[in-house]
Design a protein around this motif. Sequence first.
Motif, PDB file in Angstrom:
ATOM      1  N   ALA A  67       4.092  19.757  35.416  1.00 32.97           N
ATOM      2  CA  ALA A  67       4.464  18.852  34.323  1.00 32.97           C
ATOM      3  C   ALA A  67       4.089  19.397  32.952  1.00 32.97           C
ATOM      4  CB  ALA A  67       3.798  17.491  34.532  1.00 32.97           C
ATOM      5  N   LEU A  77       0.635  12.656  30.461  1.00 35.29           N
ATOM      6  CA  LEU A  77       0.519  13.339  31.751  1.00 35.29           C
ATOM      7  C   LEU A  77       0.017  12.377  32.820  1.00 35.29           C
ATOM      8  CD1 LEU A  77       0.786  16.137  33.063  1.00 35.29           C
ATOM      9  CD2 LEU A  77      -1.545  16.588  32.363  1.00 35.29           C
ATOM     10  N   THR A  80       2.882  10.010  33.623  1.00 35.46           N
ATOM     11  CA  THR A  80       3.934  10.695  34.365  1.00 35.46           C
ATOM     12  C   THR A  80       3.555  10.868  35.831  1.00 35.46           C
ATOM     13  OG1 THR A  80       4.634  11.881  32.386  1.00 35.46           O
ATOM     14  CG2 THR A  80       5.280  12.836  34.499  1.00 35.46           C
TER      15      THR A  80
END
Length: 128
Positions: A67, A77, A80
Motif C-alpha cells: 500500500a 494506511l 486502508t
Amino acid sequence: MPADPLRLAHDWLDHDAGPVVRPYAVTQGRVAPAGGEIDMMAFVVATAPEHHRGVRLQPEHHAIVAAAWQPIPVVELASTLDLSVGVVRVLLGDLRSAGLISMYEPPAASQPHDVDVLKAVVNGLRAL
C-alpha cells in the motif's frame, strides 16, 4: 448432543469476516514501535523491492509495503488496511528497522504549536 468436529476445528474463523486475529497477536504483544514514536500524520513510502530478501514478514507487513508504493499517511494506511493506528505504528517500526520503508514527517507535526495562534482561535470561538 456431541459438538460438531468441523466447527471445533475452525472456531477462529468467522466466515463473514475471514480469519480473526487479535491485535496483540499481530504485534506479538508489543505496544510501541521500534525506533521511537511515529506521528499519525507522517508519510510512509516503501523502498525498493529487492531489499525484501532475507526478511521474514507477516501478511500485514506485506500489505503495508504494497500500500505504500505511493506516499501515504499513517492514518490513511491504517484505514486502508482496516487495522488500528497503534498496530500499524508497531508494524511500521518493524519495517523501518528492516529498511523496507522510509518515513517523512511533515514539518508542522514536528514543531510545537504557536501559543499565540491557539489563543487567537480560542478567542475567535468564544466570540461566536
